[in-house]
Design a protein around this motif. Sequence first.
Motif, PDB file in Angstrom:
ATOM      1  N   THR A  15       0.839  -1.191   0.000  1.00  0.00           N
ATOM      2  CA  THR A  15       0.000   0.000   0.000  1.00  0.00           C
ATOM      3  C   THR A  15       0.881   1.251   0.000  1.00  0.00           C
ATOM      4  N   PRO A  16       0.327   2.389  -0.414  1.00  0.00           N
ATOM      5  CA  PRO A  16       1.123   3.628  -0.330  1.00  0.00           C
ATOM      6  C   PRO A  16       1.604   3.901   1.091  1.00  0.00           C
ATOM      7  N   THR A 171      -1.554  10.307 -14.296  1.00  0.00           N
ATOM      8  CA  THR A 171      -1.043  10.598 -12.944  1.00  0.00           C
ATOM      9  C   THR A 171      -0.041  11.755 -12.953  1.00  0.00           C
ATOM     10  N   ARG A 174       0.066  13.630  -9.831  1.00  0.00           N
ATOM     11  CA  ARG A 174       0.302  12.814  -8.626  1.00  0.00           C
ATOM     12  C   ARG A 174       1.222  11.650  -9.013  1.00  0.00           C
ATOM     13  N   ASP A 177       1.508   7.984  -7.684  1.00  0.00           N
ATOM     14  CA  ASP A 177       0.491   6.953  -7.912  1.00  0.00           C
ATOM     15  C   ASP A 177       0.799   6.065  -9.108  1.00  0.00           C
ATOM     16  N   TYR A 178       1.786   6.448  -9.901  1.00  0.00           N
ATOM     17  CA  TYR A 178       2.040   5.757 -11.166  1.00  0.00           C
ATOM     18  C   TYR A 178       2.359   4.277 -10.981  1.00  0.00           C
ATOM     19  N   LEU A 180       1.749   2.118  -8.529  1.00  0.00           N
ATOM     20  CA  LEU A 180       0.619   1.313  -8.087  1.00  0.00           C
ATOM     21  C   LEU A 180      -0.437   1.203  -9.177  1.00  0.00           C
ATOM     22  N   ALA A 181      -0.570   2.234 -10.010  1.00  0.00           N
ATOM     23  CA  ALA A 181      -1.567   2.205 -11.080  1.00  0.00           C
ATOM     24  C   ALA A 181      -1.254   1.139 -12.120  1.00  0.00           C
TER      25      ALA A 181
END
Length: 206
Positions: A15-16, A171, A174, A177-178, A180-181
Amino acid sequence: MTEYSQEVVQRFHGTPEQVAAGRIEEPPARWQSNVIEDYDPAWPDRFAVAASSMKAALGDLIIDIEHVGSTSVPGLAAKPIIDIDLLLDDTTDESRYVPVLEGIGYRLLLREPWWHGHRMLVHPVGDANLHVWPQAAPEPTRHRLFRDWLRAHPQDRDLYAATKRRLARDTADRAGDYSLAKNDVIDQILARIFATTEERRRPGPD
């Protein structure tokens, strides 16, 4: 035909919050944007130079060292950052390898014992990510399988490239987030890899 353990087949998603908790220093400035470039034939040479310096510094501590990630796949667009998997017998005692790697210019950025003992070091200019794993960690096996599949399957290589370009745009405001995307497309491709492996393992008709 190789049969892979459930640890290899079932990919773990951090997770982040977990990533943030493991961060030791601020990430390189290059992490603030995700620029996808066309494949550069010089990328394997950059890996070879980095691997040579690590082998000279760590010697017999190294079990394996591999060029992984998008820059290891000919023809695949990528961020111009070399990803390296370095396997040691164990990563718990950082005093055995971190000071040595710092001596050749790397700095420890992430400590993630919850992710199979992963440590990540980066080059000062931000153009190499060094992933240090214990020998039994499943993630390096997935990295090699993913790399080799994309090398042999241009359709999935192009799918991955197009998805990365789209996600980099989506992204842009942000950038963190890349990574995890990308999980959805990575999991789709890994599912094909393991399904093909399972199909080849099944005995044919008598």
